[in-house]
Design an enzyme around this catalytic site. Structure first.
Site, PDB file in Angstrom:
ATOM      1  N   HIS A 183      10.195  -9.561  -1.156  1.00 19.02           N
ATOM      2  CA  HIS A 183       9.462  -8.339  -0.842  1.00 19.02           C
ATOM      3  C   HIS A 183       8.395  -8.052  -1.911  1.00 19.02           C
ATOM      4  O   HIS A 183       8.124  -6.905  -2.259  1.00 19.02           O
ATOM      5  CB  HIS A 183      10.436  -7.155  -0.732  1.00 19.02           C
ATOM      6  CG  HIS A 183      10.074  -6.152   0.330  1.00 19.02           C
ATOM      7  ND1 HIS A 183      10.687  -6.093   1.541  1.00 19.02           N
ATOM      8  CD2 HIS A 183       9.144  -5.156   0.347  1.00 19.02           C
ATOM      9  CE1 HIS A 183      10.175  -5.099   2.260  1.00 19.02           C
ATOM     10  NE2 HIS A 183       9.219  -4.523   1.548  1.00 19.02           N
ATOM     11  N   THR A 208      12.559  -7.547   9.080  1.00 23.63           N
ATOM     12  CA  THR A 208      12.733  -7.537   7.621  1.00 23.63           C
ATOM     13  C   THR A 208      14.167  -7.177   7.274  1.00 23.63           C
ATOM     14  O   THR A 208      14.677  -6.139   7.708  1.00 23.63           O
ATOM     15  CB  THR A 208      11.740  -6.550   6.978  1.00 23.63           C
ATOM     16  OG1 THR A 208      10.424  -7.002   7.273  1.00 23.63           O
ATOM     17  CG2 THR A 208      11.909  -6.483   5.465  1.00 23.63           C
TER      18      THR A 208
HETATM   19  C1  FNR Z   1       4.964  -4.578   1.245  1.00 23.43           C
HETATM   20  N1  FNR Z   1       5.872  -5.383   1.939  1.00 23.43           N
HETATM   21  C2  FNR Z   1       6.397  -4.955   3.140  1.00 23.43           C
HETATM   22  N2  FNR Z   1       7.202  -5.771   3.871  1.00 23.43           N
HETATM   23  C3  FNR Z   1       7.680  -5.392   5.067  1.00 23.43           C
HETATM   24  O1  FNR Z   1       8.416  -6.147   5.703  1.00 23.43           O
HETATM   25  N3  FNR Z   1       7.331  -4.169   5.577  1.00 23.43           N
HETATM   26  C4  FNR Z   1       6.546  -3.295   4.911  1.00 23.43           C
HETATM   27  O2  FNR Z   1       6.240  -2.213   5.391  1.00 23.43           O
HETATM   28  C5  FNR Z   1       6.071  -3.684   3.627  1.00 23.43           C
HETATM   29  N4  FNR Z   1       5.292  -2.829   2.883  1.00 23.43           N
HETATM   30  C6  FNR Z   1       4.693  -3.281   1.727  1.00 23.43           C
HETATM   31  C7  FNR Z   1       3.791  -2.472   1.056  1.00 23.43           C
HETATM   32  C8  FNR Z   1       3.116  -2.964  -0.054  1.00 23.43           C
HETATM   33  C9  FNR Z   1       2.103  -2.109  -0.731  1.00 23.43           C
HETATM   34  C10 FNR Z   1       3.346  -4.273  -0.506  1.00 23.43           C
HETATM   35  C11 FNR Z   1       2.602  -4.845  -1.681  1.00 23.43           C
HETATM   36  C12 FNR Z   1       4.272  -5.063   0.133  1.00 23.43           C
HETATM   37  C13 FNR Z   1       6.174  -6.743   1.458  1.00 23.43           C
HETATM   38  C14 FNR Z   1       5.154  -7.744   1.994  1.00 23.43           C
HETATM   39  O3  FNR Z   1       5.335  -7.951   3.368  1.00 23.43           O
HETATM   40  C15 FNR Z   1       5.265  -9.100   1.292  1.00 23.43           C
HETATM   41  O4  FNR Z   1       6.599  -9.534   1.334  1.00 23.43           O
HETATM   42  C16 FNR Z   1       4.792  -9.029  -0.152  1.00 23.43           C
HETATM   43  O5  FNR Z   1       3.631  -8.269  -0.265  1.00 23.43           O
HETATM   44  C17 FNR Z   1       4.514 -10.433  -0.670  1.00 23.43           C
HETATM   45  O6  FNR Z   1       4.154 -10.403  -2.011  1.00 23.43           O
HETATM   46  P1  FNR Z   1       2.638 -10.414  -2.544  1.00 23.43           P
HETATM   47  O7  FNR Z   1       1.849 -11.381  -1.685  1.00 23.43           O
HETATM   48  O8  FNR Z   1       2.139  -9.023  -2.411  1.00 23.43           O
HETATM   49  O9  FNR Z   1       2.805 -10.842  -3.959  1.00 23.43           O
END
Ligand code: FNR
Length: 387
Positions: free
Chosen positions: A276, A156
């Site tokens: 994200h 990421t």
């Molecule tokens: C995330 N996302 C995320 N991404 C990542 O690379 N590492 C992480 O630890 C997290 N943690 C995280 C926590 C929560 C509660 C959310 C909602 C999102 C981002 C995730 O991988 C992804 O990019 C998004 O959730 C995509 O958007 P939608 O599907 O939630 O709208």
């Protein structure tokens, strides 16, 4: 048992059954939440084109993501603190994904560790890496992922520092939660969550506690990120991590064609067009608006994946029509997990699969490979005429 027909049904149950602190952590974006809101509302601007009198018998949503077979091109995105939405949440989500035939991505900031998830699953999963300052930790966690048979590393790139989410600060987000009078009052109406949590030992940051040095408050996500995440991450470090890992690599969080070009140059199996989930740079465009430009820039050099804003199978189809080869869902499956545990994640996947399958057929397409740009109507200025 309530009848679940869409992701919103799961979201309502998630809100009712999960401590407010963790529901809010999931259902929020950074600062004004403009990008978070537009990630979903911009999908509504794209329309699907119905086709009739096409034989839809024998259709399939199966395809490949980075060469790996998937029942549909929808992976579970890495989500931190999943094991706080439900006890052992990462294990439950990984099992549901395994049975459904889609990839599960474990976050660095998960509650259940890489080893715990590997112990409870049979198929390889994907691991998402945040780059920490501590080089020993970095080398060690990559080795742990290898030892656990992880089949792709998702690096990421858009979180070297943390965007501010107001609710998390106000709620005093921590894992496990600190038992203040307000938290206790909240838990009284969510006693099943608490009972399940008492039945597991997975209640801290499993990949980190006991593996990383020099963190003052091991329960605070904010402390972790501020003290441990490496703000010096750049393309040369990405290349070094790629070499250290040596396996399939996905670079997540690309929103601009120049960055996509850099990612393709470093060499990766896929990039993820993602903001994200609207949790980092508030004021950025929605992911779906920038997708086509990035596919045009690098679609012939690397696989382009997409996330942020998907709440239905129709949304998945729209992203595929604009050139994505695979997608990820974050909140859509977390709502399922918070609502009904493993069964809820399965239900979320079924809902999305069903919506995708039927809408694909109504558009006259029998396979994911047939989904093309011609299947959608996109407003002429959708990508924006920006100066
Ligand atoms: C995330 N996302 C995320 N991404 C990542 O690379 N590492 C992480 O630890 C997290 N943690 C995280 C926590 C929560 C509660 C959310 C909602 C999102 C981002 C995730 O991988 C992804 O990019 C998004 O959730 C995509 O958007 P939608 O599907 O939630 O709208």
């Amino acid at each position: 048992m309530p009848v679940i027909t869409c992701i919103d049904d799961l979201k309502r149950l998630h809100k009712r059954r999960t401590p407010t602190m963790f529901y809010d952590y999931c259902e929020s974006g950074s600062w004004s939440e403009q990008t978070f809101r537009e990630n979903t509302s911009d999908f509504d601007k794209i329309r699907l084109r119905p086709r009739v009198a096409v034989d839809m018998d024998g259709r399939s949503t199966a395809t490949k993501m980075i060469g790996q077979d998937v029942a549909m091109p929808v992976a579970l995105a890495p989500v931190g603190l999943t094991g706080m939405q439900r006890a052992d949440g990462e294990i439950k989500a990984a099992k549901a994904a395994e049975k459904f035939g889609v990839p599960f991505t474990l976050s660095t900031m998960s509650i259940c560790s890489i080893e715990e998830v590997a112990k409870h699953t049979r198929k390889p999963f994907w691991f998402q890496l945040y780059v920490m300052r501590d080089q020993d930790f970095l080398r060690n966690v990559i080795q742990r992922a290898k030892d656990a048979g992880v089949s792709a590393l998702v690096l990421t790139l858009d979180l070297q520092i943390l965007g501010q989410r107001h609710k998390d600060l106000k709620n005093g987000l921590s894992a496990p939660p600190k038992l203040t009078p307000r938290v206790i009052a909240d838990l009284m109406t969510r006693w099943r969550w608490g009972l399940e949590m008492l039945g597991t030992k997975n209640r801290g940051f499993g990949n980190i506690v006991g593996h990383a040095k020099g963190v003052e408050d091991p329960t605070s996500l904010f402390t972790w990120t501020a003290e441990q995440f490496d703000p010096r991450l750049d393309w040369s470090k990405i290349e070094a991590i790629k070499n250290m890992w040596g396996g399939p690599l996905i670079l997540k969080g690309v929103m601009e064609p120049q960055d996509a070009e850099m990612a393709a140059k470093v060499g990766c199996d896929a990039i993820v067009v993602s903001n994200h989930g609207g949790r980092q740079l508030d004021g950025a465009l929605s992911s779906i608006r920038v997708l086509e430009r990035i596919v045009d820039a690098v679609g012939d050099k690397t696989e382009v994946h997409f996330d942020s804003g998907i709440r239905s199978g129709q949304d998945v189809l729209k992203a595929l029509a604009l050139g994505a080869k695979g997608t990820y869902i974050g909140r859509a499956y977390i709502h399922g997990l918070g609502a009904m545990g493993e069964e809820g994640v399965t239900r979320a996947l079924q809902v999305i699969h069903n919506e995708m399958d039927i809408s694909m057929a109504l558009c006259g397409r029998k396979s994911v490979e047939q989904v093309d740009r011609d299947m959608v109507l996109v407003p002429q200025d959708f990508a924006g005429r920006w100066a």
